[in-house]
Scaffold this active site. Structure first.
Site, PDB file in Angstrom:
ATOM      1  CD  GLU A 219      -4.920  -1.985  -6.101  1.00  0.00           C
ATOM      2  OE1 GLU A 219      -5.414  -1.095  -6.807  1.00  0.00           O
ATOM      3  OE2 GLU A 219      -3.912  -1.821  -5.388  1.00  0.00           O
TER       4      GLU A 219
ATOM      5  CE  LYS B 162      -7.579  15.513  -4.471  1.00  0.00           C
ATOM      6  NZ  LYS B 162      -8.415  15.029  -3.386  1.00  0.00           N
TER       7      LYS B 162
ATOM      8  N   GLY C 113      -2.077   6.746  -5.953  1.00  0.00           N
ATOM      9  CA  GLY C 113      -3.477   6.357  -5.987  1.00  0.00           C
ATOM     10  C   GLY C 113      -3.684   5.248  -6.999  1.00  0.00           C
ATOM     11  CB  SER C 114      -6.736   4.001  -8.567  1.00  0.00           C
ATOM     12  OG  SER C 114      -7.188   5.211  -9.119  1.00  0.00           O
TER      13      SER C 114
ATOM     14  CB  VAL D 267      -6.841   8.445 -10.640  1.00  0.00           C
ATOM     15  CG1 VAL D 267      -6.467   9.899 -10.441  1.00  0.00           C
ATOM     16  CG2 VAL D 267      -8.318   8.247 -10.333  1.00  0.00           C
ATOM     17  N   GLY D 268      -4.122   7.544 -12.157  1.00  0.00           N
ATOM     18  CA  GLY D 268      -2.730   7.816 -12.557  1.00  0.00           C
ATOM     19  C   GLY D 268      -2.586   7.935 -14.067  1.00  0.00           C
TER      20      GLY D 268
ATOM     21  CD  GLU E  62       5.649   5.134  -6.273  1.00  0.00           C
ATOM     22  OE1 GLU E  62       5.318   3.931  -6.349  1.00  0.00           O
ATOM     23  OE2 GLU E  62       6.794   5.532  -6.511  1.00  0.00           O
TER      24      GLU E  62
ATOM     25  CB  CYS F  59      -0.057   0.172  -2.879  1.00  0.00           C
ATOM     26  SG  CYS F  59       1.187   0.816  -1.762  1.00  0.00           S
TER      27      CYS F  59
HETATM   28  P1  NAD Z   1      -7.650   7.291  -6.082  1.00  0.00           P
HETATM   29  O1  NAD Z   1      -6.874   7.152  -7.337  1.00  0.00           O
HETATM   30  O2  NAD Z   1      -9.115   7.157  -6.140  1.00  0.00           O
HETATM   31  O3  NAD Z   1      -7.377   8.720  -5.419  1.00  0.00           O
HETATM   32  C1  NAD Z   1      -6.069   9.173  -5.100  1.00  0.00           C
HETATM   33  C2  NAD Z   1      -6.064  10.693  -5.048  1.00  0.00           C
HETATM   34  O4  NAD Z   1      -6.306  11.201  -6.369  1.00  0.00           O
HETATM   35  C3  NAD Z   1      -7.166  11.290  -4.172  1.00  0.00           C
HETATM   36  O5  NAD Z   1      -6.673  12.418  -3.501  1.00  0.00           O
HETATM   37  C4  NAD Z   1      -8.230  11.674  -5.194  1.00  0.00           C
HETATM   38  O6  NAD Z   1      -9.079  12.690  -4.743  1.00  0.00           O
HETATM   39  C5  NAD Z   1      -7.374  12.141  -6.356  1.00  0.00           C
HETATM   40  N1  NAD Z   1      -8.033  12.104  -7.666  1.00  0.00           N
HETATM   41  C6  NAD Z   1      -9.099  11.355  -8.051  1.00  0.00           C
HETATM   42  N2  NAD Z   1      -9.405  11.612  -9.338  1.00  0.00           N
HETATM   43  C7  NAD Z   1      -8.515  12.525  -9.792  1.00  0.00           C
HETATM   44  C8  NAD Z   1      -8.286  13.172 -11.045  1.00  0.00           C
HETATM   45  N3  NAD Z   1      -9.063  12.927 -12.092  1.00  0.00           N
HETATM   46  N4  NAD Z   1      -7.258  14.036 -11.150  1.00  0.00           N
HETATM   47  C9  NAD Z   1      -6.442  14.284 -10.102  1.00  0.00           C
HETATM   48  N5  NAD Z   1      -6.612  13.710  -8.887  1.00  0.00           N
HETATM   49  C10 NAD Z   1      -7.623  12.832  -8.721  1.00  0.00           C
HETATM   50  O7  NAD Z   1      -7.001   6.251  -5.038  1.00  0.00           O
HETATM   51  P2  NAD Z   1      -7.436   5.932  -3.543  1.00  0.00           P
HETATM   52  O8  NAD Z   1      -8.727   5.192  -3.568  1.00  0.00           O
HETATM   53  O9  NAD Z   1      -7.349   7.155  -2.689  1.00  0.00           O
HETATM   54  O10 NAD Z   1      -6.253   4.949  -3.091  1.00  0.00           O
HETATM   55  C11 NAD Z   1      -6.242   3.590  -3.414  1.00  0.00           C
HETATM   56  C12 NAD Z   1      -5.319   3.298  -4.574  1.00  0.00           C
HETATM   57  O11 NAD Z   1      -4.037   3.860  -4.322  1.00  0.00           O
HETATM   58  C13 NAD Z   1      -5.064   1.818  -4.788  1.00  0.00           C
HETATM   59  O12 NAD Z   1      -5.109   1.523  -6.166  1.00  0.00           O
HETATM   60  C14 NAD Z   1      -3.660   1.606  -4.253  1.00  0.00           C
HETATM   61  O13 NAD Z   1      -2.967   0.512  -4.800  1.00  0.00           O
HETATM   62  C15 NAD Z   1      -3.023   2.900  -4.579  1.00  0.00           C
HETATM   63  N6  NAD Z   1      -1.863   3.153  -3.734  1.00  0.00           N
HETATM   64  C16 NAD Z   1      -0.614   3.024  -4.285  1.00  0.00           C
HETATM   65  C17 NAD Z   1       0.513   3.217  -3.507  1.00  0.00           C
HETATM   66  C18 NAD Z   1       1.900   3.081  -4.101  1.00  0.00           C
HETATM   67  O14 NAD Z   1       2.828   3.599  -3.502  1.00  0.00           O
HETATM   68  N7  NAD Z   1       2.076   2.410  -5.220  1.00  0.00           N
HETATM   69  C19 NAD Z   1       0.366   3.533  -2.153  1.00  0.00           C
HETATM   70  C20 NAD Z   1      -0.916   3.648  -1.624  1.00  0.00           C
HETATM   71  C21 NAD Z   1      -2.027   3.465  -2.427  1.00  0.00           C
END
Ligand code: NAD
Length: 505
Positions: free
Chosen positions: A388, A178, A231-232, A235-236, A253, A287
């Site tokens: 962040e 996704k 992602g964030s 959400v993680g 991550e 990130c």
């Molecule tokens: P996000 O958490 O909003 O979304 C990431 C993904 O998760 C998207 O595809 C989103 O649609 C999906 N998602 C959202 N809610 C969900 C749920 N309840 N269940 C399952 N999936 C869901 O993050 P973002 O805004 O796309 O990216 C920015 C964040 O990602 C920042 O916090 C950044 O630090 C982090 N990031 C981390 C790394 C790493 O390797 N540590 C790399 C890149 C980005």
């Protein structure tokens, strides 16, 4: 008349299909909101079910394809990325805004990951080891897990999907991916590549749509064996909690709040280049972005002036223009967050050194542009030090001693990347030991990871898994210990061992 933007579909069981509801969402260029890139499927749980069931079916054959052969397909996909690099980079810049130089790097990471995983297909080493009983053989092998849900963010629209997809496939898993809703075109391109190079139907599936409607069912589906999420942290945390009840394997991550230490003995010109690149590259939306800069008091005033001068001169604009140095924020929400944090910084008493405003002139009025922003006199209590932001906002903090700098560096909820600029080899080694992050840089910025080394963070950045390097295989495979007893009789481990060797016999 302007051309109508295309409609893109999901990819399930080797077919491009519309989602069940028939709904779509628009993908808009953040540098020019009049530019609609296309419409993508606004999918739901039933589309996820279809994709998971295709992946489950394909898994039974794919897991039996020898790993070197699976790896050859991954290599073909890497070469496809290489052949199409320029177009892919152009599409990625158009949908998420960062400058072309950086999206070329993003695609290059995909190529590198594919070629690295190609090699791993012929390694995937387990061990053979002596058994404790006679006429018995012991070894370990890696096994795939099954269907993997890959949930990806928008800031590295090509690199991050490939970090997940390539090792997952080489290990013998099938995938449902996704993309983030802000960058669905780049993953669609990647999946088209997988189709063109001939991955069997159902091995690679893609479903576009929102987190709640697509991401959540991808985590909760009982036939999914593993969830790999970037992602964030918020959400993680939800994903980790939801997967815990079924003991699903989860690779996370998440966020970062990375710091560079600039010692008084550092090469300040070198540190300047590193901090600017770390803070304002990808509009601060990495990130691993440098969002805290800790500077020794002896050089603090001078270094802040150097930073101010260069940040003011950065050219902000549409990333498709090769002369531009910093693109827009990815969308209206991220821009709002950036501006809110700037207000918070001012209210907390930090000194706004440069920037702080949205750019609204003729060249910028249709996009989400913001000035590169620097705060001075930041301290560890301030929210702009702790949280962040994910935007081009740098907090500069003075310190007096090396020990204080390390304490500030580690005073952080996250532990992704840390850096120090120093010409003192003893301090460099002490920093390598004491900085509590998964990535550590000496005389280099907090960004710039290479694919063949493990990538990931400590504390609230991750859950102990790593992407990249051979360590990625540990997430996407299970260890099986195999014993072959060729003695022809029952031999009991730990029990029949006493009588095997009588020393002196
Ligand atoms: P996000 O958490 O909003 O979304 C990431 C993904 O998760 C998207 O595809 C989103 O649609 C999906 N998602 C959202 N809610 C969900 C749920 N309840 N269940 C399952 N999936 C869901 O993050 P973002 O805004 O796309 O990216 C920015 C964040 O990602 C920042 O916090 C950044 O630090 C982090 N990031 C981390 C790394 C790493 O390797 N540590 C790399 C890149 C980005």
């Amino acid at each position: 008349m302007a051309k109508k933007p295309p409609v893109y579909k999901n990819y399930i069981a080797g077919e491009w299909v519309a989602c069940e509801s028939g709904k779509t969402f628009a993908n808009v260029n953040p540098a020019d909101t009049n530019d609609i890139i296309g419409y993508f499927q606004d999918s739901g749980p039933s589309d996820v079910n279809a994709a998971v069931s295709a992946a489950k079916k394909a898994y039974e054959k794919w897991r039996l394809v020898p790993a070197p052969k699976r790896a050859e397909m991954v290599m073909e996909l890497g070469l496809w990325l290489k052949k199409n690099k320029e177009k892919l980079a152009h599409d990625a810049t158009r949908e998420m805004g960062k400058v072309l130089k950086e999206t070329r790097g993003d695609v290059q990471e995909g190529i590198d990951m594919a070629l690295f995983c190609f090699g791993e297909g012929r390694r995937m080493y387990g061990i053979t080891t002596p058994a404790e009983l006679p006429n018995k053989f012991a070894m370990t092998v890696r096994e795939p897990l099954g269907v993997c849900s890959l949930i990806t963010p928008w800031n590295f629209p090509m690199a991050i999907p490939t970090w997940k997809m390539m090792p997952a496939l080489v290990c013998g898993n099938t995938v449902v991916i996704k993309p983030a809703s802000l960058t669905p075109l780049t993953v669609t391109n990647l999946v088209k590549g997988a189709e063109e190079v001939g991955f069997p139907k159902g091995v690679v599936n893609m479903v576009t749509g929102g987190g709640r409607n697509v991401g959540t069912p991808m985590c909760e589906h009982p036939d999914v064996a593993l969830v790999s999420f970037t992602g964030s942290t918020s959400v993680g945390r939800q994903i980790n909690t939801s997967c815990a009840k079924d003991f699903k394997r989860v690779g996370l991550e998440m966020g970062g709040k990375n710091a560079v230490i600039v010692m008084d003995d550092a090469d300040l010109d070198l540190a300047l280049e590193g901090v600017l690149w770390g803070a304002f590259g990808t509009t601060g939306q990495r990130c691993t972005a440098t969002s805290r800069c800790l500077v020794h008091r002896k050089v603090y005033a001078k270094f802040l002036q150097m930073l101010e001068k260069r940040a003011k001169a950065l050219k902000v604009g549409n990333g498709l223009d090769e002369s531009v140095e910093m693109g827009p924020a990815v969308d209206a929400n991220q821009l709002k967050t950036d501006l809110e944090y700037i207000e918070i910084g001012k209210k907390e008493g930090a000194t706004l050194v440069t920037g702080g405003k949205r750019l609204t002139g003729a060249k910028h009025k249709n996009g989400f542009f913001i000035e590169p922003t620097i705060f001075g006199d930041v301290n560890a209590k301030m929210r702009i030090f702790r949280e962040e932001i994910f935007g081009p906002v740098l907090s500069v903090v003075p310190f007096r001693t090396f020990e204080e700098a390390i304490a500030l560096q580690n005073n952080c909820l996250y532990g992704l990347s840390g850096s120090i600029y120093t010409n003192d080899v003893n301090k460099a080694f002490a920093a390598m030991r004491d900085i509590h992050t998964g990535l550590c840089y000496i005389n280099a910025p907090t960004i710039g990871a290479e694919n063949h080394l493990p990538f990931g963070g400590m504390k609230q950045t991750g859950n102990g898994h790593r992407e990249g390097g051979k360590e990625a295989l540990d997430l996407f495979s299970e260890w099986k210990a195999i014993y072959v007893d060729f003695s022809g009789r029952l031999q009991k481990a730990q029990i029949d061992t006493d009588s095997i060797v009588k020393v002196g016999d």
